[in-house]
Enzyme design. Structure first.
Site, PDB file in Angstrom:
ATOM      1  N   LYS A 146      38.625  51.175  53.862  1.00 57.07           N
ATOM      2  CA  LYS A 146      39.382  51.520  52.664  1.00 57.07           C
ATOM      3  C   LYS A 146      40.771  52.005  53.080  1.00 57.07           C
ATOM      4  CE  LYS A 146      36.330  50.942  49.314  1.00 57.07           C
ATOM      5  NZ  LYS A 146      36.569  50.038  48.169  1.00 57.07           N
ATOM      6  N   ASP A 170      40.380  47.069  52.161  1.00 58.50           N
ATOM      7  CA  ASP A 170      40.425  47.128  50.700  1.00 58.50           C
ATOM      8  C   ASP A 170      41.439  48.193  50.296  1.00 58.50           C
ATOM      9  OD1 ASP A 170      40.027  47.164  47.996  1.00 58.50           O
ATOM     10  OD2 ASP A 170      37.857  47.506  48.084  1.00 58.50           O
ATOM     11  N   GLU A 196      41.266  43.023  50.283  1.00 60.50           N
ATOM     12  CA  GLU A 196      40.883  43.065  48.869  1.00 60.50           C
ATOM     13  C   GLU A 196      41.927  43.820  48.065  1.00 60.50           C
ATOM     14  OE1 GLU A 196      37.036  44.773  47.519  1.00 60.50           O
ATOM     15  OE2 GLU A 196      36.293  43.882  49.375  1.00 60.50           O
ATOM     16  N   ASP A 222      39.683  41.932  43.360  1.00 60.30           N
ATOM     17  CA  ASP A 222      38.460  42.635  42.946  1.00 60.30           C
ATOM     18  C   ASP A 222      38.673  43.266  41.568  1.00 60.30           C
ATOM     19  OD1 ASP A 222      36.260  44.217  42.571  1.00 60.30           O
ATOM     20  OD2 ASP A 222      36.458  45.393  44.403  1.00 60.30           O
ATOM     21  N   LYS A 244      31.014  41.511  40.940  1.00 58.87           N
ATOM     22  CA  LYS A 244      30.097  42.657  40.938  1.00 58.87           C
ATOM     23  C   LYS A 244      29.388  42.705  39.589  1.00 58.87           C
ATOM     24  CE  LYS A 244      33.026  45.545  43.898  1.00 58.87           C
ATOM     25  NZ  LYS A 244      34.050  46.613  43.884  1.00 58.87           N
TER      26      LYS A 244
HETATM   27 MG    MG Z   1      37.071  46.385  46.286  1.00 58.75          MG
END
Ligand code: MG
Length: 332
Positions: A146, A170, A196, A222, A244
């Protein structure tokens, strides 16, 4: 059919710090339809709360329906609102469907679980040293780092030096165009496989510029992708999308979106939120349809009350029981 729900509090293994904020606990909701189980993730940056999910569930009336095989009609008849709650209802119905037929969901969908991609393992934002420490000690072959604050370059460098693992990053939409344009070639040099959500939702022109960079990791959207029309809007502007269940509204819609994306030559990552083995196992049944998997939710929480998908390192092992194949986990 009888619909019921139960709020649950998830304790995280370590503080989960991402560009959207930091959390120590998460507050999801289990949804039951007869013997079927689903889960709704209350994710603040999806504008979902535990209370809002429960309010939505109170508005749903399934008592006049007695045939879980009418999935399409039941789901189409749900009120508009919480995608996470609709996803939980959809999961519980698919679970019940498989239980009634005595087959695991992946078999009903005609999928070979041996084709599931290995999952990445998420490392939340911390100091470069602390992130490298997790990278070196977690023994995972695919890491998702992240990013989205100062020192992103130092973080990736530090993790790169600590491990030979595949690295994905991400940014959760935190970079400006200029910052992303400067960082992507550097990330490419570090061998980062994909990035991402480098830019905020809806910066389509910014994505167009990033795609033109000569050296860059693959670019995935995303947060920008919730509906099928979002996928159409991103054709040619990203290499792939993250699907998702909690964003799109469930298994049925996820299959549609994956089919659409692949028909448009976009790659697909199947992802999860911070969720127990209930929701993550539901997503794992679809993993054979995706080229990438980010299904590590159960590895990030301490008190998962459900047993479902198992992990052999990064390999996803789907349960063979009917429906989602979930059982109760004995907590210590
Ligand atoms: Mg993501």
């Amino acid at each position: 059919m009888l619909l019921s729900w139960q709020p649950i509090t998830l304790d995280l293994v370590r503080p989960f710090n991402i560009a959207h904020g930091v959390s120590l606990t998460r507050h999801n909701v289990f949804v039951r339809i007869e013997s079927g189980l689903g889960e709704a993730a209350a994710v603040s940056y999806h504008h979902e709360t535990q209370a809002g999910i429960i309010e939505y569930l109170r508005s749903v009336e399934l008592s006049a329906i007695d045939d879980p095989f009418e999935l399409e009609d039941i789901l189409a008849g749900l009120p508009k609102g919480s995608a996470a709650a609709r996803a939980a209802i959809d999961m519980a119905l698919h679970d019940l469907w498989g239980q009634r037929l005595g087959q695991p969901l992946y078999r009903l969908l005609g999928l070979n679980p041996a084709r599931s991609p290995e999952t990445s393992y998420t490392i939340a934002i911390d100091t470069p040293e602390a992130m490298a420490q997790v990278a070196a000690s977690c023994d995972q072959p695919i890491l998702k780092i992240k990013l989205g604050s100062e020192d992103d370059e130092a973080r990736v460098r530090s993790v790169r030096q600590a491990t030979k693992a595949t690295i994905r990053v991400d940014a959760n939409g935190a970079w400006s165009r200029e910052r992303a344009q400067g960082l992507l070639p550097v990330l490419h040099e570090f061998g980062v496989e994909l990035v991402e959500q480098p830019l905020p939702v809806a910066d389509l022109d910014g994505l167009r510029e990033l795609m033109r960079l000569k050296s860059r990791p693959r670019i995935f959207a995303d947060e920008s992708i919730r509906t099928a029309s979002d996928i159409l809007a991103h054709v040619g502007l990203v290499d792939g999308i993250v699907v998702k269940l909690a964003k799109c509204g469930g298994i049925r819609e996820a299959v549609r979106q994956i089919t659409l994306a692949r028909a448009l030559d976009m790659e697909v990552m199947i992802g999860c939120m911070i969720e127990t083995s209930a929701a993550v196992t539901a997503a794992a049944h679809l993993a054979p349809l995706a080229q990438y998997a980010d299904l590590d939710g159960p590895l990030l929480i301490q008190n998962d009350p459900v047993r479902g998908v198992q992990y052999q390192g990064a390999r996803l092992i789907l349960p063979s029981g009917p429906g989602l194949g979930l059982t109760r986990r004995e907590l210590p």
